[in-house]
Design a protein around this motif. Structure first.
Motif, PDB file in Angstrom:
ATOM      1  N   SER A 179      -5.100 -12.769 -29.643  1.00  0.00           N
ATOM      2  CA  SER A 179      -5.343 -11.281 -29.176  1.00  0.00           C
ATOM      3  C   SER A 179      -6.685 -10.755 -29.729  1.00  0.00           C
ATOM      4  O   SER A 179      -7.012 -10.943 -30.952  1.00  0.00           O
ATOM      5  N   ARG A 197       0.510 -13.106 -28.753  1.00  0.00           N
ATOM      6  CA  ARG A 197      -0.635 -12.297 -29.246  1.00  0.00           C
ATOM      7  C   ARG A 197      -1.392 -13.029 -30.412  1.00  0.00           C
ATOM      8  O   ARG A 197      -2.409 -12.384 -30.829  1.00  0.00           O
ATOM      9  N   LEU A 212      -1.304  -4.330 -25.081  1.00  0.00           N
ATOM     10  CA  LEU A 212      -0.897  -5.597 -24.705  1.00  0.00           C
ATOM     11  C   LEU A 212      -0.325  -5.527 -23.092  1.00  0.00           C
ATOM     12  O   LEU A 212      -0.301  -4.426 -22.836  1.00  0.00           O
ATOM     13  N   GLY A 252      -3.523  -9.696 -25.815  1.00  0.00           N
ATOM     14  CA  GLY A 252      -2.043 -10.264 -26.056  1.00  0.00           C
ATOM     15  C   GLY A 252      -1.279  -9.946 -24.965  1.00  0.00           C
ATOM     16  O   GLY A 252      -1.425  -9.095 -23.998  1.00  0.00           O
TER      17      GLY A 252
END
Length: 310
Positions: free
Chosen positions: A105, A102, A11, A84
């Motif tokens: 994502s 997220r 992320l 994310g």
């Protein structure tokens, strides 16, 4: 040459510097482990298996993977999803709190990219690592396909490695996590649970109790992390309790377990004993928590690990 694949999500990491400024980096449990393994054991082929977007931050993420010398052949591009993101905040004791973005994502879609050809490539590895976080974020309708692919890897002789890494906010119901974790434990060869994760899900309160819980599964190697207290391992009939030197200068506990996992697995792939691998993993974790963010500065980390004998 040893080879290990890490499947999961990386992320965009945001960390507050002051009221008006944030630092931006990249992190995620499996990515963090992959980075620390590769930094300590450069001869091992360390590959990320994930999906990213076509956005600018995803491009920067891919560049970061390469800068850490991670293999990116199985980093897939989703045409419409994005990377994310999360914000990390720490208190005065170094304990952290996360806020995530997220839902869109690309990593949630990673199973869609795991074709038969990709599984054949994964089957050439010595180890395949996954955690409870990718189990939580991949879409429910993809989970059975995911387990089928892992069963193929198991049959091909790849050692499957699982860290529960339970995050309650990622699961609609605790029972869902327990069901998925049960499948993971049953299928895996090596388990790297933390006592804290098992306490929340199963009411387990100690490392010894956690080892007993894991013994119901057909695991070759059990490595239970009990924070700064100790690590307890069981391989065959050999149960060991490893004392860990405490760290007093705790800045940020983010990624401590991830660093331990990566360096422990790298040490085992390099032929080190369990006791040696635990001490190296603990040294990595103790170094990481003395720096802010999930990924410690390269020079400081390598210096500390050099002093530990790597």
């Amino acid at each position: 040459m040893a080879k290990i694949y890490f499947l999961g999500e990386c992320l965009v990491e945001l960390r507050e510097l002051d009221d008006a400024t944030m630092a931006q980096s990249f992190a995620g449990d499996v990515y963090n482990s992959a980075v620390y393994l590769k930094r300590c054991f450069p001869k091992i082929t360390v590959s990320m298996v994930t999906a990213i977007g076509s956005d600018r931050l995803s491009e920067k993420m891919l560049t970061r993977f390469k800068s850490e010398n991670l293999d990116t052949q199985l980093v897939f591009r989703h045409p419409s999803k994005v990377a994310g993101m999360y914000l990390i905040e720490t208190d005065d004791a170094g304990e952290r709190r996360f806020t995530y973005w997220r839902n869109d994502s690309a990593a949630r879609k990673v199973v869609e990219f795991l074709s038969d050809g990709v599984v054949d490539q994964l089957a050439t590895a010595d180890m395949f690592f996954f955690s409870g976080i990718p189990l939580a974020i991949i879409e429910k309708h993809s989970r059975n396909a995911f387990w089928q692919k892992l069963e193929s890897l198991k049959q091909a002789g790849v050692k499957l490695v699982f860290d529960p890494n339970y995050r309650s906010q990622l699961w609609a119901h605790k029972e869902d996590a327990i069901e998925q974790f049960d499948r993971a434990f049953h299928l895996s060869d090596i388990a790297l649970p933390g006592v804290e994760d098992l306490t929340v899900l199963y009411g387990i309160e100690s490392a010894q109790e956690a080892v007993g819980f894991c013994q119901q599964y057909d695991l070759e190697e059990i490595v239970v992390k009990d924070g700064p207290k100790s690590v307890v391992t069981l391989a065959g009939t050999e149960r060991l309790s490893h004392q860990i030197s405490p760290v007093t200068n705790v800045i940020d506990t983010t990624s401590a377990g991830d660093a331990f996992n990566g360096v422990y697995l790298g040490a085992r792939l390099s032929g080190r004993t369990i006791a040696e691998a635990v001490q190296l993993g603990a040294k990595a974790a103790g170094t990481v928590i003395q720096h802010p963010g999930a990924i410690a500065p390269l020079a400081a980390f390598k210096q500390a690990m050099s002093e530990a004998g790597i």
